[in-house]
Motif scaffolding. Structure first.
Motif, PDB file in Angstrom:
ATOM      1  N   UNK A  67       0.905  -1.165  -0.227  1.00  0.00           N
ATOM      2  CA  UNK A  67       0.012   0.046   0.104  1.00  0.00           C
ATOM      3  C   UNK A  67       1.049   1.324  -0.111  1.00  0.00           C
ATOM      4  N   UNK A  68       1.988   1.308   0.843  1.00  0.00           N
ATOM      5  CA  UNK A  68       2.577   2.338   0.896  1.00  0.00           C
ATOM      6  C   UNK A  68       3.408   2.817  -0.220  1.00  0.00           C
ATOM      7  N   UNK A  69       3.929   1.646  -1.115  1.00  0.00           N
ATOM      8  CA  UNK A  69       4.468   2.031  -2.379  1.00  0.00           C
ATOM      9  C   UNK A  69       3.540   2.896  -3.478  1.00  0.00           C
ATOM     10  N   UNK A  70       2.269   2.263  -3.364  1.00  0.00           N
ATOM     11  CA  UNK A  70       1.340   2.563  -4.247  1.00  0.00           C
ATOM     12  C   UNK A  70       0.776   3.975  -3.955  1.00  0.00           C
ATOM     13  N   UNK A  71       0.497   4.478  -2.518  1.00  0.00           N
ATOM     14  CA  UNK A  71       0.132   5.625  -2.289  1.00  0.00           C
ATOM     15  C   UNK A  71       1.114   6.554  -2.421  1.00  0.00           C
ATOM     16  N   UNK A  72       2.370   6.208  -2.263  1.00  0.00           N
ATOM     17  CA  UNK A  72       3.580   7.178  -2.439  1.00  0.00           C
ATOM     18  C   UNK A  72       3.421   7.906  -3.875  1.00  0.00           C
ATOM     19  N   UNK A  77      -5.722   1.554 -10.184  1.00  0.00           N
ATOM     20  CA  UNK A  77      -6.065   0.198 -10.700  1.00  0.00           C
ATOM     21  C   UNK A  77      -5.355  -0.753  -9.545  1.00  0.00           C
ATOM     22  N   UNK A  78      -3.876  -0.629  -9.234  1.00  0.00           N
ATOM     23  CA  UNK A  78      -3.311  -1.799  -8.612  1.00  0.00           C
ATOM     24  C   UNK A  78      -3.730  -1.686  -7.052  1.00  0.00           C
ATOM     25  N   UNK A  79      -4.328  -0.295  -6.498  1.00  0.00           N
ATOM     26  CA  UNK A  79      -5.040  -0.242  -5.341  1.00  0.00           C
ATOM     27  C   UNK A  79      -6.154  -0.865  -5.325  1.00  0.00           C
ATOM     28  N   UNK A  80      -6.989  -0.875  -6.071  1.00  0.00           N
ATOM     29  CA  UNK A  80      -8.333  -1.734  -6.143  1.00  0.00           C
ATOM     30  C   UNK A  80      -8.227  -3.156  -6.234  1.00  0.00           C
ATOM     31  N   UNK A  81      -7.102  -3.720  -7.034  1.00  0.00           N
ATOM     32  CA  UNK A  81      -6.759  -4.974  -7.103  1.00  0.00           C
ATOM     33  C   UNK A  81      -6.140  -5.756  -5.748  1.00  0.00           C
ATOM     34  N   UNK A  82      -5.452  -4.850  -5.041  1.00  0.00           N
ATOM     35  CA  UNK A  82      -4.877  -5.131  -3.724  1.00  0.00           C
ATOM     36  C   UNK A  82      -6.199  -5.196  -2.569  1.00  0.00           C
ATOM     37  N   UNK A  83      -6.713  -4.477  -2.642  1.00  0.00           N
ATOM     38  CA  UNK A  83      -7.895  -4.280  -1.413  1.00  0.00           C
ATOM     39  C   UNK A  83      -9.398  -4.740  -1.948  1.00  0.00           C
ATOM     40  N   UNK A  84      -9.785  -4.760  -3.347  1.00  0.00           N
ATOM     41  CA  UNK A  84     -11.117  -4.793  -3.608  1.00  0.00           C
ATOM     42  C   UNK A  84     -11.732  -3.564  -3.659  1.00  0.00           C
ATOM     43  N   UNK A  85     -13.138  -3.666  -4.271  1.00  0.00           N
ATOM     44  CA  UNK A  85     -13.865  -2.180  -3.973  1.00  0.00           C
ATOM     45  C   UNK A  85     -15.407  -2.784  -3.846  1.00  0.00           C
ATOM     46  N   UNK A  86     -16.160  -2.073  -2.992  1.00  0.00           N
ATOM     47  CA  UNK A  86     -17.496  -2.503  -2.934  1.00  0.00           C
ATOM     48  C   UNK A  86     -18.355  -1.786  -3.890  1.00  0.00           C
ATOM     49  N   UNK A  87     -17.850  -0.973  -4.946  1.00  0.00           N
ATOM     50  CA  UNK A  87     -18.465  -0.195  -5.697  1.00  0.00           C
ATOM     51  C   UNK A  87     -18.067  -0.849  -7.150  1.00  0.00           C
TER      52      UNK A  87
END
Length: 213
Positions: free
Chosen positions: A123-128, A159-169
Motif C-alpha cells: 500500500x505504502x509504495x502505491x500511495x507514494x 488500478x493496483x490499489x483496487x486489485x489489492x484491496x477490492x471495492x464494494x463499488x
C-alpha cells in the motif's frame, strides 16, 4: 491296649477339629484383606487418570491470538480519483486541480496501522506514487495537458490499489489506445459508458472497457 489306642484316636480328632476353624478364619482374614486391597486400587487408578485432564496452556494460547485490523477502506481514495477523472472528462482543469488537492489530503490522513500488516508495504509504495501524481495535478491548474499526463500514471496506481484491496463499488478499467503517441493509457470509471478523460470533448467516446472490478 485297645482302650489306649481308641483314646488317642479320639484325642487326635478333637485336636484337629479345634485347629480347623482357625485355619478357616485365617483364610477368611487373608481373603478379606486381599478384597480390601483390590477395592482401593480403582481410587488410585482414577487419581492417576484424572491428572492429564488439566490443560492450563490452552487458555494462554487463545488469549495470544492476534486479529488483523478490518476497518480500512480505499473508498475515499477512489471517490476523490473519480472526481478528478470526471473533471478532466469535462475539460475542467481547475476542477481537476481541486480534486487533486483533495485526493492528496485524503491520502495523508490514512492511518497505515489500520491496514492489515501483510498489505502495508505494498500500500505504502502505491500511495507514494498516487501522492506525487495528485500533487502535480493539484499544482497545475491551467495546464490540462500536464494534468492528463499525470492522470495516466495515477490511473495505474489506483488500478493496483483496487486489485489489492477490492471495492464494494462496481468499477471498470477503460483503455484509450491513442493516448501518448499510440502507446495507450488506462483510467478507472464508475460507469460502463466510455467517457475519455485524456481527450475530453475532442474524442469523448474513444476507448473500450478492458476489465471489471
Amino acid at each position: 491296649m485297645k482302650h489306649i489306642i481308641v483314646s488317642i484316636i479320639i484325642l487326635t480328632a478333637v485336636i484337629s477339629c479345634k485347629q480347623s476353624p482357625n485355619k478357616n478364619s485365617e483364610v477368611k482374614i487373608q481373603n478379606s484383606t486381599s478384597i480390601s486391597e483390590t477395592k482401593t486400587l480403582p481410587s488410585n487408578d482414577s487419581a492417576v487418570s484424572a491428572e492429564p485432564v488439566i490443560a492450563p496452556d490452552k487458555k494462554t494460547e487463545t488469549v495470544k491470538t492476534e486479529t488483523q485490523p478490518q476497518n480500512f477502506s480505499i473508498e475515499p481514495i477512489v471517490k476523490d480519483y473519480l472526481a478528478l477523472k470526471n473533471a478532466l472528462v469535462a475539460d475542467n482543469d481547475k476542477g481537476a486541480a481541486n480534486a487533486g488537492k483533495k485526493l492528496l489530503s485524503t491520502l495523508k490522513n490514512v492511518d497505515v496501522k489500520s491496514i492489515p500488516s501483510s498489505k502495508q508495504k505494498e500500500y505504502q509504495e502505491i500511495a507514494d506514487n498516487i501522492k506525487e501524481n495528485a500533487e502535480h495535478i493539484g499544482d497545475n491548474a491551467g495546464k490540462i495537458d500536464h494534468q492528463r499526463e499525470h492522470l495516466a500514471s495515477l490511473s495505474k496506481d489506483v488500478s493496483d490499489l483496487i486489485a489489492l484491496f477490492g471495492s464494494s463499488q462496481k468499477l471498470y478499467q477503460d483503455h484509450c489506445p491513442m493516448y501518448n503517441d499510440g502507446k495507450g493509457a488506462v483510467w478507472i470509471s464508475e460507469t460502463k459508458d466510455i467517457k475519455n478523460p485524456y481527450y475530453g470533448n475532442q474524442m469523448l467516446n474513444c476507448g473500450s472497457v478492458k476489465k471489471e472490478f
